[in-house]
Structure formats: structure tokens, C-alpha cells
Design a protein around this motif. Structure first.
Motif, PDB file in Angstrom:
ATOM      1  N   UNK A  47      17.616   7.923  11.765  1.00 53.60           N
ATOM      2  CA  UNK A  47      17.133   7.189  12.933  1.00 53.60           C
ATOM      3  C   UNK A  47      16.150   7.971  13.777  1.00 53.60           C
ATOM      4  N   UNK A  48      15.235   8.696  13.107  1.00 55.06           N
ATOM      5  CA  UNK A  48      14.259   9.524  13.811  1.00 55.06           C
ATOM      6  C   UNK A  48      12.855   8.963  13.602  1.00 55.06           C
ATOM      7  N   UNK A  49      11.923   9.442  14.414  1.00 50.69           N
ATOM      8  CA  UNK A  49      10.528   9.011  14.336  1.00 50.69           C
ATOM      9  C   UNK A  49       9.666  10.184  13.897  1.00 50.69           C
ATOM     10  N   UNK A  50       8.978  10.028  12.774  1.00 50.04           N
ATOM     11  CA  UNK A  50       8.125  11.108  12.277  1.00 50.04           C
ATOM     12  C   UNK A  50       6.935  11.315  13.200  1.00 50.04           C
ATOM     13  N   UNK A  51       6.667  12.592  13.491  1.00 50.76           N
ATOM     14  CA  UNK A  51       5.581  12.957  14.393  1.00 50.76           C
ATOM     15  C   UNK A  51       4.508  13.781  13.700  1.00 50.76           C
ATOM     16  N   UNK A  52       4.896  14.574  12.691  1.00 51.60           N
ATOM     17  CA  UNK A  52       3.919  15.445  12.032  1.00 51.60           C
ATOM     18  C   UNK A  52       4.469  15.960  10.712  1.00 51.60           C
ATOM     19  N   UNK A  53       3.567  16.534   9.918  1.00 49.42           N
ATOM     20  CA  UNK A  53       3.901  17.223   8.679  1.00 49.42           C
ATOM     21  C   UNK A  53       3.615  18.700   8.881  1.00 49.42           C
ATOM     22  N   UNK A  60       1.404  23.133  -5.093  1.00 44.21           N
ATOM     23  CA  UNK A  60       1.574  21.708  -5.343  1.00 44.21           C
ATOM     24  C   UNK A  60       3.002  21.225  -5.132  1.00 44.21           C
ATOM     25  N   UNK A  61       3.986  22.008  -5.589  1.00 46.71           N
ATOM     26  CA  UNK A  61       5.363  21.525  -5.493  1.00 46.71           C
ATOM     27  C   UNK A  61       5.847  21.423  -4.051  1.00 46.71           C
ATOM     28  N   UNK A  62       5.075  21.964  -3.107  1.00 47.64           N
ATOM     29  CA  UNK A  62       5.439  21.870  -1.695  1.00 47.64           C
ATOM     30  C   UNK A  62       4.511  20.962  -0.888  1.00 47.64           C
ATOM     31  N   UNK A  63       3.366  20.612  -1.437  1.00 47.63           N
ATOM     32  CA  UNK A  63       2.415  19.779  -0.679  1.00 47.63           C
ATOM     33  C   UNK A  63       2.002  18.517  -1.425  1.00 47.63           C
ATOM     34  N   UNK A  64       2.595  18.256  -2.595  1.00 50.20           N
ATOM     35  CA  UNK A  64       2.124  17.164  -3.443  1.00 50.20           C
ATOM     36  C   UNK A  64       2.153  15.785  -2.803  1.00 50.20           C
ATOM     37  N   UNK A  65       3.075  15.559  -1.867  1.00 49.92           N
ATOM     38  CA  UNK A  65       3.157  14.253  -1.218  1.00 49.92           C
ATOM     39  C   UNK A  65       2.493  14.202   0.134  1.00 49.92           C
ATOM     40  N   UNK A  66       1.819  15.276   0.519  1.00 45.64           N
ATOM     41  CA  UNK A  66       1.292  15.397   1.884  1.00 45.64           C
ATOM     42  C   UNK A  66       0.257  14.329   2.213  1.00 45.64           C
ATOM     43  N   UNK A  67      -0.758  14.182   1.359  1.00 46.70           N
ATOM     44  CA  UNK A  67      -1.843  13.252   1.663  1.00 46.70           C
ATOM     45  C   UNK A  67      -1.330  11.821   1.784  1.00 46.70           C
ATOM     46  N   UNK A  68      -0.485  11.411   0.849  1.00 44.55           N
ATOM     47  CA  UNK A  68       0.031  10.046   0.879  1.00 44.55           C
ATOM     48  C   UNK A  68       0.889   9.807   2.116  1.00 44.55           C
ATOM     49  N   UNK A  69       1.762  10.756   2.432  1.00 43.86           N
ATOM     50  CA  UNK A  69       2.623  10.603   3.605  1.00 43.86           C
ATOM     51  C   UNK A  69       1.798  10.591   4.885  1.00 43.86           C
ATOM     52  N   UNK A  70       0.824  11.475   4.968  1.00 44.96           N
ATOM     53  CA  UNK A  70      -0.021  11.526   6.158  1.00 44.96           C
ATOM     54  C   UNK A  70      -0.767  10.207   6.362  1.00 44.96           C
ATOM     55  N   UNK A  71      -1.257   9.643   5.248  1.00 44.91           N
ATOM     56  CA  UNK A  71      -2.033   8.405   5.345  1.00 44.91           C
ATOM     57  C   UNK A  71      -1.151   7.207   5.671  1.00 44.91           C
ATOM     58  N   UNK A  72      -0.035   7.068   4.965  1.00 39.35           N
ATOM     59  CA  UNK A  72       0.803   5.883   5.152  1.00 39.35           C
ATOM     60  C   UNK A  72       1.518   5.893   6.502  1.00 39.35           C
ATOM     61  N   UNK A  73       1.886   7.085   6.997  1.00 42.79           N
ATOM     62  CA  UNK A  73       2.624   7.159   8.261  1.00 42.79           C
ATOM     63  C   UNK A  73       1.745   7.564   9.444  1.00 42.79           C
ATOM     64  N   UNK A  74       0.455   7.834   9.177  1.00 46.07           N
ATOM     65  CA  UNK A  74      -0.454   8.204  10.254  1.00 46.07           C
ATOM     66  C   UNK A  74      -0.082   9.513  10.935  1.00 46.07           C
ATOM     67  N   UNK A  75       0.221  10.541  10.121  1.00 43.84           N
ATOM     68  CA  UNK A  75       0.733  11.792  10.663  1.00 43.84           C
ATOM     69  C   UNK A  75      -0.295  12.916  10.581  1.00 43.84           C
ATOM     70  N   UNK A  76      -0.371  13.755  11.594  1.00 41.13           N
ATOM     71  CA  UNK A  76      -1.193  14.966  11.496  1.00 41.13           C
ATOM     72  C   UNK A  76      -0.486  16.015  10.637  1.00 41.13           C
ATOM     73  N   UNK A  77      -1.293  16.910  10.063  1.00 36.81           N
ATOM     74  CA  UNK A  77      -0.785  17.987   9.207  1.00 36.81           C
ATOM     75  C   UNK A  77      -1.047  19.312   9.897  1.00 36.81           C
ATOM     76  N   UNK A  78       0.001  20.136  10.030  1.00 30.20           N
ATOM     77  CA  UNK A  78      -0.132  21.458  10.644  1.00 30.20           C
ATOM     78  C   UNK A  78       0.336  22.518   9.654  1.00 30.20           C
TER      79      UNK A  78
END
Length: 215
Positions: A47-53, A60-78
Motif C-alpha cells: 500500500x505504498x506510492x512509488x516515488x523514485x528508482x 544488467x541484472x540490477x538495472x534491466x527493468x529500470x527504463x520500463x518501470x521509469x516510463x510506465x510509472x513516471x519515476x525519476x532515476x537516481x
């Protein structure tokens, strides 16, 4: 207070971690390597709200989903530190070598450096630069919770590989001993793979970085 849920993802079962502020319910995903449906399920269950990645390093095994998640959820990447940009730029080659579909490219909105802080709800995470596994590897530390998220720097009973491009064993060992140990033996850490441990336990028994090997 900081709360967390470890989410093993992809066939490599690396530790993606959902962290959040229990007062504001604002959350971040650390190292979303893939299996975004599992991450989404954890977000819904908590029940939380994503704010950032947040990213510890560019493999790759640690960032492979980053672009898709950032785009679909509208999240900044730090993160990570900018010396890992070459790894992120090489994601298509990494995917080809590891037999994964090539992920979409991305560029973090904020590169992180030694001494930076990351805000999440009412929480403040400290950033430490810990090169050696990769040159731009960072870790996140929450002093109040005595918790660190260390990516592939340190594991229970082991340390990160240093045979990748721009990896260096001596640099990694020095980073562990100079950046992690001073945080305190009581600090628990979430590694990029495998079970949690504490810095104190690793100082006693880790065959690569135990104090007894360094006088």
C-alpha cells in the motif's frame, strides 16, 4: 522509520528491494533488474506510492527493468555514480552476453556521489561511493534504521566479482574497509544477491575482508 521488502527477480534471483517511509508511505525501488510484475505486486501489497528508482550500479541484472518501470510509472532515476555510465550505455551488449532481451535505454536524472543524500518521504539515505566491482558503484545507508543496501559490493561470506571491465580487487577491498566498516558492526545490509548479514559478522568471518587478514 524505513521499511523494506526484498524481491528476488529474474533467473539470477538478485535482490531488488522495495523501501518506504512508514509515515508517508512514499517508496523507492532499489535495483529493479526485471520481473516488474513482482515489484508491482509488492507495491500493491504494501500500500505504498512509488516515488523514485535508486540504482547501486549499472550491471544488467540490477538495472534491466529500470527504463520500463521509469516510463510506465513516471519515476525519476537516481544513481549510480557517473563512472558507471559506460555500463548503462552497454546494456544491449550486456543483454546479448547474458541471453536476456535488450532493455530500453535510459539515463538517470541524477548521478550520485560520495556524501550525497537521497530523500524519501521523511527519510534521508546517505550515499557512499564504493568502486571495485564497478567503478561507479554506490551504496545507500539509513543511519536511523542501521540498514545499508550495498548492491554487489559485499555479500554474506563473499565480495563482488572484480573480473569485469574496470573492476579491481584492491579497490573493492579498500572501499569495503574504508566506506562500510566505519558505519558500525551493528549495521545490517541487503546485498545484491543472497541473504542479509551484518558488517560485524563479515568483519569476523568473511574470508576476503575479515579484520584478521589485515592486521
Amino acid at each position: 522509520m524505513l521499511k523494506y521488502q526484498i524481491i528476488p527477480v529474474t533467473p539470477y534471483q538478485q535482490n531488488c528491494t522495495l523501501i518506504w517511509c512508514d509515515e508517508t508511505r512514499r517508496a523507492a525501488v532499489v535495483d529493479p533488474g526485471g520481473d516488474l510484475h513482482l515489484i508491482d505486486q509488492a507495491v500493491q501489497n504494501q500500500g505504498v506510492t512509488l516515488e523514485k528508482i535508486l540504482l547501486t550500479h549499472g550491471h544488467l541484472d540490477h538495472v534491466g527493468g529500470t527504463a520500463e518501470l521509469a516510463q510506465t510509472a513516471g519515476l525519476p532515476i537516481e544513481g549510480p555514480q557517473i563512472e558507471d555510465k559506460f555500463w548503462i550505455d552497454m546494456l544491449p551488449q550486456q543483454a546479448q552476453m547474458m541471453g536476456f532481451p535488450a532493455p530500453a535505454p535510459f539515463c538517470p536524472q541524477r548521478w550520485l556521489n560520495q556524501g550525497d543524500t537521497v530523500a524519501l518521504g521523511n527519510l534521508t539515505l546517505e550515499v557512499r561511493h564504493c568502486p571495485g566491482h564497478t567503478p561507479g558503484h554506490i551504496i545507500f545507508f539509513h543511519p536511523e534504521s542501521r540498514l545499508a543496501l550495498v548492491g554487489d559490493v559485499l555479500f554474506q561470506g563473499s565480495i563482488g566479482r572484480t573480473d569485469f571491465p574496470r573492476g579491481d580487487h584492491t579497490t573493492l577491498v579498500n572501499a569495503i574497509r574504508q566506506q562500510l566498516w566505519p558505519l558500525g558492526d551493528d549495521v545490517a545490509f541487503i546485498p545484491g544477491h543472497g541473504p542479509m548479514s551484518t558488517f560485524g559478522r563479515e568483519r569476523q568471518s568473511n574470508p576476503f575482508v575479515a579484520d584478521k587478514h589485515y592486521g
